[in-house]
Enzyme design. Structure first.
Site, short mmCIF file in Angstrom:
data_model
loop_
_atom_site.label_atom_id
_atom_site.label_comp_id
_atom_site.label_asym_id
_atom_site.label_seq_id
_atom_site.Cartn_x
_atom_site.Cartn_y
_atom_site.Cartn_z
CG HIS A 111 -1.97 1.13 1.54
ND1 HIS A 111 -3.20 0.83 1.92
CD2 HIS A 111 -1.53 2.29 1.40
CE1 HIS A 111 -3.68 2.02 1.93
NE2 HIS A 111 -3.02 3.06 1.77
CG HIS A 124 4.48 2.74 2.87
ND1 HIS A 124 4.17 1.46 2.11
CD2 HIS A 124 5.68 2.50 3.42
CE1 HIS A 124 5.09 0.55 2.17
NE2 HIS A 124 5.96 1.18 2.92
#
Ligand code: 5GP
Ligand code: ZN
Length: 114
Positions: free
Chosen positions: A98, A100
């Site tokens: 995800h 980041h």
């Protein structure tokens, strides 16, 4: 994504030491810090799996993340020396798919890149 740890933190389903939150992004302390200040900044929307998947559509949220990172650096007193990095791919150590950004700094910490 239901099995994504950062989606779960964004949804409040698992705890995170949050520093900043709005409708679009979240900043929280890394659970396993490698620097005196180690903050993660994420879009709440699951962008999988990382920087390689970015398009022009993501410009606003990425710009917002960097502006918030600068504010957090000031608040945590590391504005005179910090690094922002993103890992893309398991090959370079990415463990959470995800998007980041790591905000790193404090003390004598320096991730040596060259
Ligand atoms: P990556 O290696 O994918 O670039 O970074 C993932 C980061 O997420 C790591 O630095 C790791 O310590 C952090 N992390 C993994 N799981 C959790 C969690 O449940 N909570 C928090 N706060 N950080 C996490
Ligand atoms: Zn996610």
């Amino acid at each position: 994504m239901s099995d994504c740890v950062f989606c779960k933190i964004a949804a409040g389903e698992i705890p995170g030491k949050k520093l900043y939150e709005d409708d679009d992004i979240l900043a929280f302390h890394d659970i396993n810090p490698v620097a005196p200040v180690h903050v993660l900044l994420i879009p709440k929307k699951h962008i999988a799996s990382g920087a390689a998947d970015l398009t022009e559509e993501h410009s606003a949220v990425i710009g917002h993340i960097f502006a918030v990172a600068a504010n957090i650096a000031r608040e945590l007193d590391i504005a005179d020396g910090f690094q922002i990095i993103t890992n893309n791919g398991e090959k370079v150590g990415q463990t959470v798919a995800h998007l980041h950004f790591h905000l790193l700094g404090g003390g004598d910490f320096r991730l040596k890149l060259g």
